[in-house]
Enzyme design. Structure first.
Site, PDB file in Angstrom:
ATOM      1  N   ASP A  38       0.828  -1.204   0.000  1.00  0.00           N
ATOM      2  CA  ASP A  38       0.000   0.000   0.000  1.00  0.00           C
ATOM      3  C   ASP A  38       0.870   1.265   0.000  1.00  0.00           C
ATOM      4  O   ASP A  38       2.023   1.225   0.426  1.00  0.00           O
ATOM      5  CB  ASP A  38      -0.861  -0.053   1.275  1.00  0.00           C
ATOM      6  CG  ASP A  38      -1.833   1.095   1.377  1.00  0.00           C
ATOM      7  OD1 ASP A  38      -2.699   1.213   0.504  1.00  0.00           O
ATOM      8  OD2 ASP A  38      -1.728   1.882   2.346  1.00  0.00           O
TER       9      ASP A  38
ATOM     10  N   GLU B 203       1.689   0.044  -4.801  1.00  0.00           N
ATOM     11  CA  GLU B 203       0.643   1.004  -5.172  1.00  0.00           C
ATOM     12  C   GLU B 203       1.302   2.360  -5.432  1.00  0.00           C
ATOM     13  O   GLU B 203       1.620   3.097  -4.503  1.00  0.00           O
ATOM     14  CB  GLU B 203      -0.399   1.153  -4.060  1.00  0.00           C
ATOM     15  CG  GLU B 203      -1.543   2.074  -4.472  1.00  0.00           C
ATOM     16  CD  GLU B 203      -2.265   2.742  -3.314  1.00  0.00           C
ATOM     17  OE1 GLU B 203      -3.362   3.257  -3.521  1.00  0.00           O
ATOM     18  OE2 GLU B 203      -1.728   2.770  -2.183  1.00  0.00           O
TER      19      GLU B 203
END
Ligand code: CA
Length: 617
Positions: free
Chosen positions: A331, A360
């Site tokens: 993330d 990400e």
């Protein structure tokens, strides 16, 4: 005499009880022999544990270093585990002088010899992304866990809804039927946060070594991974090293002053990931990006602290080894110190060479996106070591690209320009491509709920270069829900809960629109499994003309032709323009219905569609 005897007895009992006191936290809770890296850092936490002397005796295990933290309630043991060390457990005591204050058993396990794990993922895969809280509730008994701060309440869009690992495990047939080959779950770590933050999403970890009990146990997670592997599905685990939840146990007794960034000094992040790849970036902007907090309830970790950095890296390796997962999705990849993440990727991939990691990287422009892929050309000298990234540029090109008519820069030309910059990536085939995800508006909403545009987008994402990722509900052509906040794109799957009036997991339970979408998605995704030219073939495309974009995926032996016709009328494809590929073939078999066209002559493609043909000699 009797009084004295009682006193002696009490002393014995209390000494014995003291010797049984375990530290509040021992992390990692266990490890393995025969790991790639022979070093192991064990973090111990308990009242005044930092002033004690550790003792143990186990063949092949030695203390390399004892690290004291600012906070005396922590002690860090850096151990060396030699290649001769055998699996087993040993007792560690922590003494003040001769007095034992703490004792615990530490286990070194045998690594599993199962080859069907840690498989990685690549462009032959299609990833199904889902949020466990919103997918299926297989165990209502874990909806409300005593002692945890938030229970289940489906009437609250941003509350917990009770979905869990058991629910997903029971629904894997549905994911298989769709033709998906990998599952990415949003994080399932414990997120024992106060209810107002709506931490059902899992991105506010309060314990990095435990599943959230409302999702299930660590053993249940391992069981899910095993079941997925048995069914031919890979599993991608979502991790977050940028921040934790403010209820993480560290926050109640901070290990060091520099464990998290000072929110008073840096406030919230500027969310401008491009600062990391901007040659003109100011220190002010960089500090704000990296040291600012993501949201007030998620303290921002300072990975420059060497104990924290090693803790996080080991935590990833622990889960990879323990569960057998095949990949990690990291993330907020552009927010932490990039030097830390480059080290993290390297250590995980050194230990598991077949593994894959996708970061990400939600940034603007191809040049900023490509910066995050390993060995990217024209960087500032920094190598991220990262194999895969979330290719937001493809998503940006599709919207507004598909909604517009094609012009010099508009419409389908956006798709053409997006991939024509691929020289900036070291390996664009490893880019994860998608129409939408749990943070974006749903693709069908962005396409003004036009089913033709939706299908055109899906056909594109399954045939252009990269690793497609499909967000749950997209296979049902879901639009945003009419609720406030992120929940608008995170609706529960009807039928995942026993009380639901219908079940989209069955054919009968789908609306006509959902049924139409499901059949389209399932047909195309299952077809892609056998389309090896798409898995590993080269790409060749032609400048969009007449509101039509034509590209090929091909190897020496086979080819797939894709025609995106954005016109409300059928178009005639002048085959001579494409003869550099078509000369080797005579017919094209439509991927959806098996109908054939003659590619030795001009042919027609119907209105508003992405037509996909397997070319035959
Ligand atoms: Ca449940």
């Amino acid at each position: 005499m009797k009084v004295i005897n009682t006193f002696v007895l009490i002393c014995l009992v209390s000494v014995s009880a003291m010797a049984q006191v375990k530290p509040t936290h021992v992390e990692p809770p266990f490890w393995w022999v025969g790991m790639k890296n022979s070093e192991l850092q064990v973090m111990l936490h308990g009242p005044d544990i930092g002033n004690l002397q550790p003792e143990f005796s186990y063949p092949g295990v030695t203390v390399k270093e004892i690290v004291k933290m600012d906070n005396p309630n922590y002690l860090v043991l850096n151990l060396t585990i030699s290649s001769e060390a055998k699996a087993g457990a040993f007792k560690v005591t922590l003494k003040e002088g001769k007095k034992v204050k703490y004792a615990f058993n530490y286990e070194l396990k045998t690594r599993t010899s199962d080859k069907n794990r840690n498989l990685g993922f690549n462009s032959s895969d299609v990833i199904y992304l889902l949020m466990p809280d919103r997918f299926a509730n297989g165990n209502p008994a874990n909806d409300n866990v005593k002692g945890m701060l938030e229970g289940t309440d489906r009437s609250k869009p941003n509350g917990r809804h009770g979905g869990d690992i058991k629910g997903l495990s029971d629904r894997l047939d549905y994911i298989k039927e769709l033709g998906m080959t990998a599952v990415w779950l949003t994080p399932t770590f414990e997120n024992d946060m106060t209810p107002q933050y709506g931490a059902y999403h899992g991105y506010a970890a309060t314990d990095l070594y435990a599943m959230d009990r409302r999702f299930g146990s660590n053993e249940e997670f391992n069981g899910l991974v095993q079941k997925c592997h048995d069914m031919g599905l890979k599993v991608i685990m979502d991790m977050i090293h940028n921040h934790v939840g403010d209820q993480h146990w560290w926050m109640k007794d901070m290990p060091t002053k520099d464990w998290v960034h000072d929110v008073k000094e840096y406030g919230m992040t500027n969310y401008r990931g491009v600062v990391q790849s901007d040659p003109y970036a100011s220190k002010y902007d960089m500090d704000k990006l990296v040291k600012g907090w993501f949201v007030p309830s998620m303290p921002d970790l300072d990975q420059r602290n060497p104990v924290l950095a090693t803790y996080l890296i080991q935590n990833s390796i622990w889960w990879v080894e323990y569960s057998g997962v095949d990949g990690i999705r990291m993330d907020t990849y552009v927010y932490p110190y990039k030097e830390y993440l480059a080290r993290w990727v390297k250590e995980v991939l050194d230990a598991y060479p077949n593994f894959n990691i996708v970061g990400e990287a939600w940034v603007e422009e191809v040049a900023h996106e490509s910066y995050w892929q390993m060995h990217a050309p024209k960087t500032d000298g920094h190598n991220t070591n990262l194999p895969s990234l979330t290719d937001f540029q493809i998503m940006f090109a599709l919207d507004p690209g598909l909604r517009e008519n094609t012009g010099w820069k508009e419409g389908l030309s956006r798709l053409y320009y997006a991939v024509s910059q691929d020289r900036l990536y070291s390996d664009p085939m490893k880019n994860v491509i998608f129409l939408d995800n749990h943070d974006t508006e749903r693709f069908f909403t962005r396409m003004n709920q036009n089913p033709d545009l939706f299908k055109m987008g899906y056909g594109y994402i399954l045939t252009t270069r990269g690793i497609p990722q499909v967000y749950y509900g997209t296979e049902l052509m879901w639009a945003n829900d009419d609720v406030q906040g992120d929940a608008r794109k995170r609706k529960d799957m009807p039928g995942g809960w026993a009380e639901d009036a219908r079940s989209v997991f069955t054919k009968e339970g789908r609306t006509p629109q959902e049924l139409d979408a499901f059949e389209y998605v399932a047909k195309l995704t299952n077809w892609r499994k056998t389309a090896t030219a798409i898995h590993s073939g080269k790409m060749l495309h032609f400048i969009p003309e007449n509101n039509t974009y034509v590209y090929f995926r091909y190897t020496d032996k086979e080819a797939v032709m894709v025609v995106m016709n954005r016109n409300a009328e059928k178009v005639t494809i002048k085959r001579d323009r494409f003869k550099e590929i078509l000369d080797a073939y005579t017919t094209g078999v439509h991927a959806l219905d098996g109908s054939t066209i003659n590619v030795t002559a001009d042919f027609e493609v119907g209105p508003m569609q992405t037509a996909i043909y397997d070319l035959k000699k």
